[in-house]
Design an enzyme around this catalytic site. Structure first.
Site, PDB file in Angstrom:
ATOM      1  N   GLU A 147     -15.355 -85.529 -63.660  1.00 41.67           N
ATOM      2  CA  GLU A 147     -16.727 -85.593 -64.175  1.00 41.67           C
ATOM      3  C   GLU A 147     -17.696 -86.361 -63.263  1.00 41.67           C
ATOM      4  O   GLU A 147     -18.791 -85.860 -62.977  1.00 41.67           O
ATOM      5  CB  GLU A 147     -16.716 -86.195 -65.586  1.00 41.67           C
ATOM      6  CG  GLU A 147     -16.144 -85.207 -66.597  1.00 41.67           C
ATOM      7  CD  GLU A 147     -15.731 -85.836 -67.907  1.00 41.67           C
ATOM      8  OE1 GLU A 147     -16.035 -87.020 -68.134  1.00 41.67           O
ATOM      9  OE2 GLU A 147     -15.094 -85.140 -68.713  1.00 41.67           O
ATOM     10  N   ASP A 193     -18.824 -78.340 -68.948  1.00 37.79           N
ATOM     11  CA  ASP A 193     -18.551 -79.752 -69.243  1.00 37.79           C
ATOM     12  C   ASP A 193     -17.935 -79.752 -70.636  1.00 37.79           C
ATOM     13  O   ASP A 193     -18.630 -79.574 -71.632  1.00 37.79           O
ATOM     14  CB  ASP A 193     -19.868 -80.548 -69.218  1.00 37.79           C
ATOM     15  CG  ASP A 193     -19.722 -81.969 -69.770  1.00 37.79           C
ATOM     16  OD1 ASP A 193     -18.582 -82.390 -70.060  1.00 37.79           O
ATOM     17  OD2 ASP A 193     -20.755 -82.658 -69.906  1.00 37.79           O
ATOM     18  N   ASP A 237     -21.232 -93.941 -65.179  1.00 39.74           N
ATOM     19  CA  ASP A 237     -21.283 -92.989 -66.287  1.00 39.74           C
ATOM     20  C   ASP A 237     -20.928 -93.682 -67.600  1.00 39.74           C
ATOM     21  O   ASP A 237     -19.760 -93.973 -67.861  1.00 39.74           O
ATOM     22  CB  ASP A 237     -20.294 -91.838 -65.977  1.00 39.74           C
ATOM     23  CG  ASP A 237     -20.243 -90.789 -67.087  1.00 39.74           C
ATOM     24  OD1 ASP A 237     -20.836 -91.005 -68.152  1.00 39.74           O
ATOM     25  OD2 ASP A 237     -19.603 -89.750 -66.878  1.00 39.74           O
ATOM     26  N   LYS A 291     -10.445 -83.510 -77.441  1.00 39.81           N
ATOM     27  CA  LYS A 291     -10.197 -83.846 -76.036  1.00 39.81           C
ATOM     28  C   LYS A 291      -9.278 -85.063 -75.908  1.00 39.81           C
ATOM     29  O   LYS A 291      -8.506 -85.168 -74.971  1.00 39.81           O
ATOM     30  CB  LYS A 291     -11.543 -84.113 -75.357  1.00 39.81           C
ATOM     31  CG  LYS A 291     -11.464 -84.396 -73.870  1.00 39.81           C
ATOM     32  CD  LYS A 291     -12.863 -84.383 -73.304  1.00 39.81           C
ATOM     33  CE  LYS A 291     -12.930 -84.821 -71.865  1.00 39.81           C
ATOM     34  NZ  LYS A 291     -14.294 -84.744 -71.347  1.00 39.81           N
TER      35      LYS A 291
END
Ligand code: AMP
Length: 619
Positions: free
Chosen positions: A184, A21, A207, A86
């Protein structure tokens, strides 16, 4: 600069695939070991590696530091300590206010951005991510005591082709073959063991992390997960709640928010985060900041209900996104069998309440929400390496993909939320006589007009020149399991192919723009549809008017003067409508002209028949 210390092992088990992850703030790694998915801890016992890299000065013979060690350098040398890389993956441009969040200048390069940490050192986002991945790989190698060369890496559902490709490249730079790029929320669903649910079960994955929100609706059939739809917001998360609480504390401390020194802001933000975390378990928390303003300390009690009231407007923003995902999935709310929560912020009772309210059922909170994504990546790694069986994951395209067609219209080939891997194609022809080539502009987006969507690339297909509608060009889009797009154009007469791969182009788009695209397509739905109807109607008029003039010249003498006047008036009405830009009026005028010319068209056919029979000597 060498980015990673080589580690040599004599034993090599090529079957192991680690799951990673790779988060904006934190990253985790694990693998299926002895039949169980586990996450690995580093030598200090922590399973969470902050996604932070510190680059020592050029003269120093030190390797970059990753994780907590790098975090500690942030205060000392902020300009050489990179966080949140990211957010830059696969992007060519970032808005100035976003660039300002990075501790060093961002400079453009031919293939994307560079983090300019000194005059001598410019790093690509892939380089920095590769350093983090190298560290995670080393943690896994130490835990498993063998060399690891294969990985599954998760990315947000809204990542586009360029961002997925950049992530894959970062893995390769870290010496890893990336076997799968996994969404994800899809990974999280696996971690919750949803594959154990019955056939055709539908689940929602909610999420809410530190900075982003994602919602996905999945369906399980024949042990296979299908992502039916996704939606999200890249600027919505626990950080917003921290800021709201910090601002409340500033008021309680009688400190003016505008003029307060940065240290005061920093101290209260820290206190707010601690209070928020505690209030997920306790009803009350006493904030205590010694010497907040010089000699004065600050103490204040915050209740869970007070925090819930501050967080409510923020968390409530997830509601419309959930509704959109449900509507895109074409399911009724009552058809959703299970709701699972992912991301640290879902530990907050108010978040759980709102999620329960949106979906009309209590969410499943059986998993550790911070680790669910990583655990899913591990399970997927296990499946791919043959260590775990029965479940295959299917992801979806975050935005529609298509090409521009005549008149500047978007022609969708793979609609948004298409399950991948996917392949689809269409046949196109030349719009005008004498054309020798067709430009294929590959577009991504939800708008009706090509100009409002994003161009991912373009190429040309050559064909023999001929009359209008003579060429036959096939265009095929295929997306592999990693979300990488290949566009093939083929002249079906000569079988000559042109291929465009959209994996290495850093597309000039950003994460927020993906959301903006979807909301714009909703905001402009009416105008867009009008524009499409207008363009289509105008193309029809452009075809009809010369054809009518031509027909009048050929068979006009066979018509009554009344007929001719009706046709001329209808043609005039079309010309007048062309001046108005009123799509409905033009469409109607076209239809009237069609009707008015019916008799003339029949005469034309008769005349053509007669001529043909005469030529054959029958008449
Ligand atoms: P993630 O991006 O999933 O790692 O989530 C990070 C976010 O979760 C941050 O905003 C944290 O403040 C938040 N978080 C972590 N633990 C808790 C907790 N116990 N209660 C509330 N929020 C939490």
């Amino acid at each position: 600069m060498s980015l990673r210390k080589p580690i040599h092992f004599t034993i090599s088990d090529t079957r192991d695939i680690i799951g990673i992850d790779l988060g904006t703030t934190n990253s985790l790694v694990g693998a299926v070991d002895a039949g169980f998915p586990i996450l690995f801890a580093d030598s200090s016992g922590s399973r969470i590696t902050p996604s932070v890299v510190y680059y020592p000065a050029e003269g120093e013979a030190r390797e970059p530091l990753v994780g907590s060690a790098a975090m500690r350098m942030r205060a000392v040398e902020p300009g050489r300590t990179i966080t949140s890389v990211k957010r830059l993956m696969g992007r060519r441009n970032v808005p100035a206010e976003e660039a300002a969040m990075f501790p060093c200048p961002l400079t453009p390069a031919a293939d994307g951005l560079r983090l300019q940490i000194s005059d001598a050192t410019a790093l690509s986002p892939e380089d920095v991510s590769a350093t983090i991945l190298g560290r995670l790989r080393a943690i896994a190698e130490e835990a498993l005591e063998k060399e690891i060369t294969r990985a599954v890496i998760t990315v947000p559902a809204y990542f586009n082709d360029a961002q997925r490709s950049a992530t894959k490249r970062a893995g390769e730079l870290a010496g890893l073959t990336v076997e799968r790029i996994l969404n994800e929320p899809t990974a999280a669903a696996l971690a919750y063991g949803l594959d154990k649910l019955g056939e055709h079960s539908k689940v929602a994955v909610y999420d809410l992390g530190g900075g982003t929100f994602d919602i996905s609706i999945l369906e399980l059939s024949d042990g296979v997960f299908q992502v039916l739809s996704t939606a999200g917001d890249t600027r919505l998360g626990g950080d917003d709640i921290d800021r709201a609480l910090a601002s409340y504390l500033l008021k309680q401390a009688n400190v003016d928010e505008q003029t307060a020194a940065p240290e005061i802001h920093a101290k209260l933000l820290d206190a707010a985060i601690r209070a928020k975390h505690s209030l997920s378990y306790a009803n009350e928390y006493t904030v205590n900041v010694p010497f907040l303003t010089g000699s004065e300390s600050f103490e204040c009690t915050v209740t869970q209900a007070q925090l819930a009231a501050l967080a409510m407007p923020i968390v409530d923003r997830t509601r419309s996104l959930c509704h959109r995902a449900i509507s895109d999935s074409k399911l009724e709310l009552t058809e959703i069998d299970r709701v699972v929560l992912v991301g640290g912020s879902t530990r907050m009772p108010v978040v759980r309440e709102i999620a329960a309210e949106i979906f009309g059922q209590e969410p499943d909170i059986s998993q550790n929400p911070d680790e669910a994504v990583a655990l899913g990546a591990v399970i997927q790694g296990g499946i791919l390496s043959g260590k775990t069986q029965n479940v295959i994951l299917l992801d979806v395209t975050p935005l529609s993909l298509g090409i521009e067609t005549f008149g500047g219209l978007m022609n969708i080939i793979l609609p948004r939320n298409t399950t991948i891997p996917a392949k689809a194609g269409e046949l196109f022809t030349n719009a005008v006589a004498g054309q020798e080539a067709m430009k294929i502009r590959v577009l991504q987006g939800e708008r009706e007009m090509a100009k409002d969507n994003w161009e991912l690339g373009q190429f040309e297909i050559q064909f023999e020149s001929g009359p209008k509608g003579h060429a036959r060009v096939g265009v095929e889009f295929s997306i592999d399991a990693n979300g990488i797009l290949t566009v093939l154009g083929r002249d079906t007469k000569t079988h000559k192919d042109e291929i465009l791969q959209i994996d290495h182009a850093a597309v000039d788009v950003n994460d927020e723009a993906v959301e903006a695209m979807i909301s714009e397509s909703i905001d402009y739905a009416f105008d867009d549809m009008n524009e499409r109807v207008w363009t289509e109607a105008k193309m029809k008029s452009d075809e009809l008017l010369p054809a009518v003039d031509n027909a009048l010249a050929q068979v006009g003498d066979l018509l009554t003067s009344e007929d001719i006047a009706t046709v001329r008036a209808a043609a005039e009405a079309v010309r007048a409508a062309l001046e108005t830009h009123d799509a409905r009026q033009l469409k109607e005028a076209n239809q009237n002209l069609d009707t008015a010319t019916e008799h003339m068209a029949a005469l034309l056919v008769e005349k053509a028949m007669e001529e043909s029979l005469k030529r054959k000597g029958i008449l």
